[in-house]
Design an enzyme around this catalytic site. Structure first.
Site, PDB file in Angstrom:
ATOM      1  N   GLY A 154      49.339 106.228  40.311  1.00 36.25           N
ATOM      2  CA  GLY A 154      48.607 106.730  39.148  1.00 36.25           C
ATOM      3  C   GLY A 154      48.634 108.238  39.105  1.00 36.25           C
ATOM      4  N   GLY A 156      46.668 112.040  37.420  1.00 27.96           N
ATOM      5  CA  GLY A 156      45.591 112.726  36.728  1.00 27.96           C
ATOM      6  C   GLY A 156      44.207 112.174  36.971  1.00 27.96           C
ATOM      7  CB  SER A 157      41.547 112.035  38.434  1.00 25.00           C
ATOM      8  OG  SER A 157      41.748 113.055  39.385  1.00 25.00           O
ATOM      9  N   GLY A 159      41.502 106.194  36.825  1.00 25.73           N
ATOM     10  CA  GLY A 159      41.096 105.053  37.628  1.00 25.73           C
ATOM     11  C   GLY A 159      40.493 105.423  38.966  1.00 25.73           C
ATOM     12  NE  ARG A 279      51.662 115.866  38.870  1.00 27.80           N
ATOM     13  CZ  ARG A 279      50.536 116.551  38.963  1.00 27.80           C
ATOM     14  NH1 ARG A 279      50.531 117.854  38.720  1.00 27.80           N
ATOM     15  NH2 ARG A 279      49.406 115.955  39.311  1.00 27.80           N
TER      16      ARG A 279
END
Length: 422
Positions: A154, A156-157, A159, A279
């Site tokens: 996942g 961008g935090s 979940g 990234r």
């Protein structure tokens, strides 16, 4: 002679346009391949975009081959972590410089990442892997509450939540496994020890540590970045220890080509690695404001085989603050961004929303409706500039009347074809 082109896979709201502009400054013609070009608003400004299923490697190979017949394709890259392994595969297919796809894929799998870091002796939180509610409960009992639950894959935090007691643990497990959360892989949950301490982000390019920023998050239970300052106020010894741990992550994960962002907390035992991301972080522009190093441009140079330059042009203190609403509802209006941008020392003001936008807080990167960035020769002066500029921006949100004061479930994750936007 064919025009030199740069193929960009997908994009992000923070860095996508910067890659397009940097490519143009380098004399390249940027071509974005996207499953949904319309989601990247900067592509509507005359920038070339081609609709293609970016989850389909064969389709991408065909499209890149077609572009090779028209352009002298100098490189293929992306600002989007979700397709970065695919970038590596395409670069290998077309014999272009690029990341190691296998290493990127392992890094993006948080469980595999944890295993490799642990084997290398890198300090990380205690962790367990769970695939069902019973596993989650057992793992939390082994580690001890509070724990952090996060999808094994996942961004961008999304979940991710701190569970401080058994009730929060059960509710978030039910959310993740109950059909509301859209999984990008098999349903695997990482259950982690909650590590306390100041938060830091190390910006790395290749095998070189470029900068360390200090970051602040919104209060629990979510992990939303609120602000950051670069360089972080560290002692020489603290800086060296964070640098050593960060570079050990590269060796453990077989990274070391292109950008890497490493998130850490400083504990009583020193730095503990929270996450490694293959990234550029959204905060890469803070590095540019602080040191004059444009990591986007240098990443593109690496992707096209040119010589890069990570030397500092100056030494300032740069900081950004995210604009985060305190309620859900309909955005009636937002203004003050022009006044904020005019404050001396402000380097950038960006709004992601406009009037009548629906605001639904999700407890992840989507909660930010914009940001302000400032830089100056001193930490105190930068903080004052930033505070003044942020205070000039205001907005009004009319709450959803049917929701009242009840706690809302997070909005569904973007579908797998939609791209992240940090």
């Amino acid at each position: 002679m064919a025009r030199r082109g740069l193929i960009l896979l997908e994009g992000t709201r923070n860095n996508g346009l910067r890659y397009v502009q940097a490519a143009q400054r380098l004399g390249l013609h940027p071509i974005t391949l996207s499953a949904d070009p319309a989601q990247h608003d900067y592509l509507a400004e005359g920038n070339e975009a081609i609709h293609v299923d970016t989850d389909n490697q064969d389709a991408l190979i065909r499209e890149c081959a077609r572009l090779h017949a028209t352009y002298d394709v100098a490189g293929i890259t992306s600002a989007d972590e979700a397709v970065y392994a695919t970038v590596g595969k395409l670069c290998r297919h077309f014999d272009l410089p690029g990341p190691n796809a296998v290493s990127v894929e392992r890094c993006c799998d948080k469980f595999a990442q944890r295993q490799l870091l642990a084997e290398a002796g890198v300090p990380i939180p205690a962790y367990r892997l769970a695939t069902n509610a019973a596993d989650v409960e057992s793992a939390a009992a082994d580690i001890g509450l509070p724990v952090v639950l996060k999808p094994a894959v996942g961004y961008g935090s999304s979940g991710v939540r701190l569970c401080r007691n058994a009730d929060e643990l059960a509710r978030h497990t039910a959310y993740l496994l109950g059909g509301k959360y859209i999984w990008r892989s098999s349903q695997r949950i990482l259950v982690e020890e909650f590590v306390r301490g100041p938060y830091y982000c190390a910006h790395v390019m290749g095998n070189e540590l470029v900068a360390i920023a200090a970051a602040a998050l919104d209060p629990p239970p979510h992990f939303v970045f609120r602000e950051a300052v670069c360089p972080a106020p560290l002692t020489e010894g603290e800086h060296r220890r964070i640098a050593d741990v960060s570079l050990s992550c590269l060796r453990a994960l077989d990274l070391g080509w292109g950008p890497t962002n490493i998130e850490l907390r400083w504990t009583k035992c020193g730095p503990v690695v929270i996450e490694v991301n293959p990234r550029l972080a959204g905060g890469a522009r803070t590095v540019q404001a602080a040191y004059g190093i444009d990591l986007v441009t240098e990443h593109i140079k690496l992707a096209i085989g040119d010589e890069w330059d990570l030397r500092r042009k100056h030494s300032h203190t740069a900081a950004w603050r995210s604009l985060i609403p305190d309620r859900d509802g309909v955005l009636d209006w937002i203004d003050g961004d022009t006044r904020a941008a005019a404050v001396p020392g402000v380097t950038e003001v960006k709004l992601f929303v406009r009037s009548k936008t629906l605001i639904v807080r999700n407890g992840d990167y989507r909660d930010s409706i914009g940001y302000v960035m400032a830089a100056s020769p001193s930490h105190a002066r930068t903080a004052a500039i930033l505070r003044r500029a942020v205070d000039l921006i205001d907005w009004s949100i009319t709450p959803f009347p049917q929701f009242g004061e009840q706690e809302q479930s997070p909005a569904p994750e973007p579908a797998p074809g939609a791209r992240r936007s940090w």
